[in-house]
Design a protein around this motif. Structure first.
Motif, PDB file in Angstrom:
ATOM      1  N   GLN A 162      39.661   5.806  32.752  1.00 21.82           N
ATOM      2  CA  GLN A 162      40.768   7.080  32.597  1.00 21.82           C
ATOM      3  C   GLN A 162      40.231   8.408  30.980  1.00 21.82           C
ATOM      4  O   GLN A 162      39.891   7.128  30.149  1.00 21.82           O
ATOM      5  CB  GLN A 162      42.483   7.460  32.447  1.00 21.82           C
ATOM      6  N   LEU A 163      40.058   9.343  31.288  1.00 21.70           N
ATOM      7  CA  LEU A 163      39.528   9.435  30.183  1.00 21.70           C
ATOM      8  C   LEU A 163      40.101  10.972  29.393  1.00 21.70           C
ATOM      9  O   LEU A 163      40.523  12.018  30.138  1.00 21.70           O
ATOM     10  CB  LEU A 163      38.109  10.312  30.020  1.00 21.70           C
ATOM     11  N   VAL A 164      40.565  11.517  28.319  1.00 18.28           N
ATOM     12  CA  VAL A 164      41.295  11.988  27.457  1.00 18.28           C
ATOM     13  C   VAL A 164      40.755  13.022  26.339  1.00 18.28           C
ATOM     14  O   VAL A 164      40.525  12.100  25.324  1.00 18.28           O
ATOM     15  CB  VAL A 164      42.650  11.655  27.627  1.00 18.28           C
ATOM     16  N   GLU A 165      40.159  14.199  26.671  1.00 20.34           N
ATOM     17  CA  GLU A 165      39.552  14.888  24.890  1.00 20.34           C
ATOM     18  C   GLU A 165      40.404  15.697  24.350  1.00 20.34           C
ATOM     19  O   GLU A 165      41.437  15.949  24.530  1.00 20.34           O
ATOM     20  CB  GLU A 165      38.947  15.976  25.525  1.00 20.34           C
ATOM     21  N   SER A 166      40.335  15.779  23.437  1.00 21.36           N
ATOM     22  CA  SER A 166      41.229  16.132  22.405  1.00 21.36           C
ATOM     23  C   SER A 166      40.269  16.496  21.263  1.00 21.36           C
ATOM     24  O   SER A 166      38.720  16.390  21.019  1.00 21.36           O
ATOM     25  CB  SER A 166      42.055  15.278  21.873  1.00 21.36           C
ATOM     26  N   GLY A 167      40.605  17.134  19.843  1.00 17.25           N
ATOM     27  CA  GLY A 167      40.140  18.048  19.071  1.00 17.25           C
ATOM     28  C   GLY A 167      38.669  19.298  19.508  1.00 17.25           C
ATOM     29  O   GLY A 167      39.083  20.256  18.060  1.00 17.25           O
ATOM     30  N   GLY A 168      39.486  20.392  20.381  1.00 14.86           N
ATOM     31  CA  GLY A 168      39.198  21.624  20.869  1.00 14.86           C
ATOM     32  C   GLY A 168      39.993  22.392  19.578  1.00 14.86           C
ATOM     33  O   GLY A 168      41.117  22.127  19.744  1.00 14.86           O
TER      34      GLY A 168
ATOM     35  N   TRP B 215      35.630  11.883  35.065  1.00 14.02           N
ATOM     36  CA  TRP B 215      35.673  13.130  34.038  1.00 14.02           C
ATOM     37  C   TRP B 215      36.854  12.979  33.587  1.00 14.02           C
ATOM     38  O   TRP B 215      38.000  13.327  34.136  1.00 14.02           O
ATOM     39  CB  TRP B 215      35.587  14.344  34.508  1.00 14.02           C
ATOM     40  N   GLY B 216      37.115  13.970  31.865  1.00 16.45           N
ATOM     41  CA  GLY B 216      38.186  14.526  31.100  1.00 16.45           C
ATOM     42  C   GLY B 216      38.864  15.816  31.753  1.00 16.45           C
ATOM     43  O   GLY B 216      37.906  16.200  32.904  1.00 16.45           O
ATOM     44  N   GLN B 217      39.455  16.015  31.441  1.00 21.49           N
ATOM     45  CA  GLN B 217      40.426  17.205  31.637  1.00 21.49           C
ATOM     46  C   GLN B 217      39.482  18.400  31.095  1.00 21.49           C
ATOM     47  O   GLN B 217      39.713  19.427  31.561  1.00 21.49           O
ATOM     48  CB  GLN B 217      42.036  17.195  31.733  1.00 21.49           C
ATOM     49  N   GLY B 218      38.750  18.184  29.731  1.00 19.64           N
ATOM     50  CA  GLY B 218      38.923  19.410  28.919  1.00 19.64           C
ATOM     51  C   GLY B 218      38.730  19.734  27.848  1.00 19.64           C
ATOM     52  O   GLY B 218      40.354  19.774  27.937  1.00 19.64           O
ATOM     53  N   THR B 219      38.317  19.871  26.939  1.00 19.23           N
ATOM     54  CA  THR B 219      39.430  20.507  25.502  1.00 19.23           C
ATOM     55  C   THR B 219      38.385  21.972  25.220  1.00 19.23           C
ATOM     56  O   THR B 219      37.120  21.772  25.801  1.00 19.23           O
ATOM     57  CB  THR B 219      39.422  19.830  24.671  1.00 19.23           C
TER      58      THR B 219
END
Length: 124
Positions: free
Chosen positions: A3-9, A114-118
């Motif tokens: 599982q991948l989780v993006e953040s910071g956008g 793939w992550g969900q995107g930010t």
């Protein structure tokens, strides 16, 4: 399963900086080749950068070379994309992706997770 989780956008002015994070779970990032992609409205998903699972090789597309830096913190199991000198054309949803102990690639087809995107928005 990874599982991948993006953040910071977020929203930033042209010339500014952002650091995106991609937290992985399910496998250690020391076994994952990590990639960053982006997709702007109406455009295809575009490769940005990858970091080989050994940690020794990185690659950048020409449009971000010298402005973006990919790195990782194995203790936090997290990969980062430091983005400097941002331009309005960098506006897009940014995705991290991974494959397990395979080569890096500019092709999204070579990544299994793939992550969900930010969202990153750069104002002029």
């Amino acid at each position: 399963q990874v599982q991948l989780v993006e953040s910071g956008g977020g929203l930033v002015q042209a010339g500014g900086s952002l650091r995106l994070s991609c937290a992985a779970s399910g496998r250690a990032i020391s076994t994952l080749t990590m990639g960053w992609f982006r997709q702007a409205p109406g455009k295809e998903r575009e490769f940005m950068s990858y970091l080989h699972w050994t940690g020794y090789n990185t690659y950048y597309t020409d449009s971000v070379k010298g402005r973006f830096t990919i790195s990782r913190d194995t203790a936090k199991n997290t990969v980062y994309l430091q983005m400097n000198s941002l331009k309005p054309e960098d506006t897009a949803v940014y995705y991290c992706a991974a494959n397990y102990m395979r080569s890096g690639s500019y092709s999204f087809r070579q990544y299994d997770y793939w992550g969900q995107g930010t969202q990153v928005t750069v104002s002029s």
